[in-house]
Design a protein around this motif. Structure first.
Motif, PDB file in Angstrom:
ATOM      1  N   MET A   1     -52.198 -17.944  -0.576  1.00  0.00           N
ATOM      2  CA  MET A   1     -52.633 -19.070   0.347  1.00  0.00           C
ATOM      3  C   MET A   1     -53.719 -18.419   1.299  1.00  0.00           C
ATOM      4  O   MET A   1     -53.832 -17.245   1.252  1.00  0.00           O
ATOM      5  N   ALA A   2     -54.313 -19.427   1.709  1.00  0.00           N
ATOM      6  CA  ALA A   2     -55.445 -19.170   2.810  1.00  0.00           C
ATOM      7  C   ALA A   2     -55.105 -18.179   3.838  1.00  0.00           C
ATOM      8  O   ALA A   2     -53.884 -18.554   4.204  1.00  0.00           O
ATOM      9  N   SER A   3     -55.858 -17.192   4.178  1.00  0.00           N
ATOM     10  CA  SER A   3     -55.503 -16.356   5.521  1.00  0.00           C
ATOM     11  C   SER A   3     -55.240 -17.099   6.638  1.00  0.00           C
ATOM     12  O   SER A   3     -55.914 -18.100   6.893  1.00  0.00           O
ATOM     13  N   GLU A   4     -54.359 -16.715   7.583  1.00  0.00           N
ATOM     14  CA  GLU A   4     -54.097 -17.257   8.882  1.00  0.00           C
ATOM     15  C   GLU A   4     -55.285 -17.762   9.726  1.00  0.00           C
ATOM     16  O   GLU A   4     -55.390 -18.840  10.224  1.00  0.00           O
ATOM     17  N   LYS A   5     -56.276 -16.958   9.706  1.00  0.00           N
ATOM     18  CA  LYS A   5     -57.444 -17.070  10.644  1.00  0.00           C
ATOM     19  C   LYS A   5     -58.177 -18.221   9.900  1.00  0.00           C
ATOM     20  O   LYS A   5     -58.929 -18.911  10.884  1.00  0.00           O
ATOM     21  N   LEU A   6     -57.964 -18.633   8.686  1.00  0.00           N
ATOM     22  CA  LEU A   6     -58.872 -19.998   8.501  1.00  0.00           C
ATOM     23  C   LEU A   6     -58.049 -21.183   8.782  1.00  0.00           C
ATOM     24  O   LEU A   6     -58.603 -22.076   8.650  1.00  0.00           O
ATOM     25  N   HIS A   7     -57.084 -20.995   9.144  1.00  0.00           N
ATOM     26  CA  HIS A   7     -56.001 -22.255   9.220  1.00  0.00           C
ATOM     27  C   HIS A   7     -56.687 -22.896  10.801  1.00  0.00           C
ATOM     28  O   HIS A   7     -57.236 -22.137  11.774  1.00  0.00           O
ATOM     29  N   SER A   8     -56.302 -24.072  10.969  1.00  0.00           N
ATOM     30  CA  SER A   8     -56.601 -24.640  12.179  1.00  0.00           C
ATOM     31  C   SER A   8     -55.733 -24.421  13.324  1.00  0.00           C
ATOM     32  O   SER A   8     -54.508 -24.065  13.052  1.00  0.00           O
ATOM     33  N   ASN A   9     -56.269 -24.027  14.515  1.00  0.00           N
ATOM     34  CA  ASN A   9     -55.632 -23.972  15.693  1.00  0.00           C
ATOM     35  C   ASN A   9     -56.323 -24.726  16.680  1.00  0.00           C
ATOM     36  O   ASN A   9     -57.481 -25.279  16.766  1.00  0.00           O
ATOM     37  N   LYS A  10     -55.639 -24.889  17.983  1.00  0.00           N
ATOM     38  CA  LYS A  10     -56.133 -25.837  18.919  1.00  0.00           C
ATOM     39  C   LYS A  10     -57.553 -25.263  19.557  1.00  0.00           C
ATOM     40  O   LYS A  10     -58.301 -25.952  20.079  1.00  0.00           O
ATOM     41  N   GLU A  11     -57.774 -23.718  19.229  1.00  0.00           N
ATOM     42  CA  GLU A  11     -59.042 -23.251  19.754  1.00  0.00           C
ATOM     43  C   GLU A  11     -60.065 -23.544  18.592  1.00  0.00           C
ATOM     44  O   GLU A  11     -61.346 -23.796  19.011  1.00  0.00           O
ATOM     45  N   ASN A  12     -59.959 -23.401  17.487  1.00  0.00           N
ATOM     46  CA  ASN A  12     -61.016 -23.615  16.409  1.00  0.00           C
ATOM     47  C   ASN A  12     -60.897 -24.881  15.561  1.00  0.00           C
ATOM     48  O   ASN A  12     -61.847 -25.209  14.804  1.00  0.00           O
ATOM     49  N   LEU A  13     -60.172 -26.135  16.251  1.00  0.00           N
ATOM     50  CA  LEU A  13     -60.042 -27.459  15.560  1.00  0.00           C
ATOM     51  C   LEU A  13     -61.349 -28.097  15.651  1.00  0.00           C
ATOM     52  O   LEU A  13     -62.138 -28.171  16.727  1.00  0.00           O
ATOM     53  N   GLU A  14     -62.133 -28.574  14.606  1.00  0.00           N
ATOM     54  CA  GLU A  14     -63.203 -29.228  14.486  1.00  0.00           C
ATOM     55  C   GLU A  14     -62.985 -30.569  14.440  1.00  0.00           C
ATOM     56  O   GLU A  14     -62.789 -31.253  13.432  1.00  0.00           O
ATOM     57  N   VAL A  15     -63.366 -31.154  15.702  1.00  0.00           N
ATOM     58  CA  VAL A  15     -63.154 -32.508  15.952  1.00  0.00           C
ATOM     59  C   VAL A  15     -64.605 -33.294  15.668  1.00  0.00           C
ATOM     60  O   VAL A  15     -65.512 -32.806  15.925  1.00  0.00           O
ATOM     61  N   LEU A  16     -64.619 -34.062  14.760  1.00  0.00           N
ATOM     62  CA  LEU A  16     -65.706 -34.988  14.016  1.00  0.00           C
ATOM     63  C   LEU A  16     -65.816 -36.106  14.974  1.00  0.00           C
ATOM     64  O   LEU A  16     -67.155 -36.530  15.327  1.00  0.00           O
ATOM     65  N   TYR A  17     -64.783 -36.676  15.682  1.00  0.00           N
ATOM     66  CA  TYR A  17     -64.874 -37.750  16.553  1.00  0.00           C
ATOM     67  C   TYR A  17     -63.593 -38.133  17.407  1.00  0.00           C
ATOM     68  O   TYR A  17     -62.680 -37.877  16.874  1.00  0.00           O
ATOM     69  N   GLU A  18     -63.724 -38.631  18.533  1.00  0.00           N
ATOM     70  CA  GLU A  18     -62.720 -39.082  19.400  1.00  0.00           C
ATOM     71  C   GLU A  18     -62.947 -40.120  20.374  1.00  0.00           C
ATOM     72  O   GLU A  18     -63.902 -39.981  20.793  1.00  0.00           O
ATOM     73  N   ASP A  19     -62.209 -40.903  20.568  1.00  0.00           N
ATOM     74  CA  ASP A  19     -62.129 -41.848  21.690  1.00  0.00           C
ATOM     75  C   ASP A  19     -60.702 -42.144  21.974  1.00  0.00           C
ATOM     76  O   ASP A  19     -59.604 -41.230  21.766  1.00  0.00           O
ATOM     77  N   ASN A  20     -60.450 -43.257  22.920  1.00  0.00           N
ATOM     78  CA  ASN A  20     -59.226 -43.405  23.458  1.00  0.00           C
ATOM     79  C   ASN A  20     -58.087 -43.596  22.361  1.00  0.00           C
ATOM     80  O   ASN A  20     -56.954 -43.502  22.689  1.00  0.00           O
ATOM     81  N   HIS A  21     -58.671 -44.135  21.086  1.00  0.00           N
ATOM     82  CA  HIS A  21     -57.614 -44.626  20.301  1.00  0.00           C
ATOM     83  C   HIS A  21     -57.473 -43.846  19.074  1.00  0.00           C
ATOM     84  O   HIS A  21     -56.381 -43.750  18.332  1.00  0.00           O
ATOM     85  N   ILE A  22     -58.713 -42.982  18.610  1.00  0.00           N
ATOM     86  CA  ILE A  22     -58.362 -42.411  17.281  1.00  0.00           C
ATOM     87  C   ILE A  22     -59.229 -41.002  17.522  1.00  0.00           C
ATOM     88  O   ILE A  22     -60.011 -40.815  18.480  1.00  0.00           O
TER      89      ILE A  22
END
Length: 234
Positions: A1-22
């Motif tokens: 399994m991929a190492s833990e540091k590669l997993h997403s967490n709230k600090e490294n989350l890669e957000v591509l798009y965000e608005d009020n609904h999505i």
């Protein structure tokens, strides 16, 4: 399994798009979208933690899961932030009004440089695997995709895949059925695994109409950083 540091967490989350609904994020290989029997923290909970902290929300954060990606796969995952948007997004995906494009790296050159593949997939829950059949068999579901050879790499081939149906392990199963298992995908016939347990399948693009604003949304997700994915961009 991929190492833990590669997993997403709230600090490294890669957000591509965000608005009020999505909110749309770029999933790392190894992340699970929703909780499962492993008990590992799912991406949905990571996104909730991110939103809770970003907006200093005191109570529970609403988040609707619209679709999933297989654990070893990377790329675009769309979530709903409101109960108003979720059923509209669900309907969008059910009606096939969302256009999904994937990148897949394979070892063997496909029989044709571009083709439309039609199979009937039968899922084996015990094996967590889908088998592709040319003709319809009991309990099978029709699976359709189109691919084209996008680039020849030194030892591999990059295919661009447009998904027309959303079946369990569809791209993995259908490409394997034409002799082109995806790099790292032991389950579907590739000869060795990737070191981080990923497979070279990436949800690259998503096009759809915004469920509330009714405007076109077009998202492109950067591929993971490794030598082979990097060579796809050269």
């Amino acid at each position: 399994m991929a190492s833990e540091k590669l997993h997403s967490n709230k600090e490294n989350l890669e957000v591509l798009y965000e608005d009020n609904h999505i909110i749309i994020v770029n999933k790392r290989p190894g992340d699970i979208v929703q909780g499962d029997k492993t008990g590992d923290k799912p991406l949905s909970e990571v996104v909730k933690s991110f939103l809770k902290e970003k907006y200093n929300k005191p109570g529970n954060v609403y988040l609707g899961v619209v679709h999933r990606l297989d654990r070893p796969t990377s790329g675009i995952v769309l979530f709903s932030k409101t109960s108003k948007a979720l059923p509209r997004l669900n309907k969008l995906f059910q009606n096939k009004d969302a256009q999904k494009t994937y990148w897949a790296v394979v070892k063997q050159r496909p029989p044709k440089d571009s083709d439309k593949l039609i199979h009937f997939l039968k899922r084996n829950p015990k094996q967590n695997k889908s088998y592709a059949n040319i003709k319809e068999v009991p309990e099978s579901k029709k699976a359709i995709l189109e691919y084209r050879l996008k680039k020849e790499l030194d030892n591999y081939y990059l295919l661009e895949v447009d998904l027309q149906t959303g079946r369990h392990h569809q791209i993995r199963s259908q490409l394997s059925a034409i002799g082109c298992p995806i790099k790292g995908d032991l389950k579907y016939g590739f000869d060795r695994s990737n070191k981080d347990a990923s497979i070279h399948l990436h949800a690259r693009e998503l096009k759809f109409e915004h469920p509330v604003k009714k405007v076109p949304v077009h998202i492109v997700a950067p591929s993971p950083k490794d030598a082979i994915w990097n060579s796809c961009l050269d």
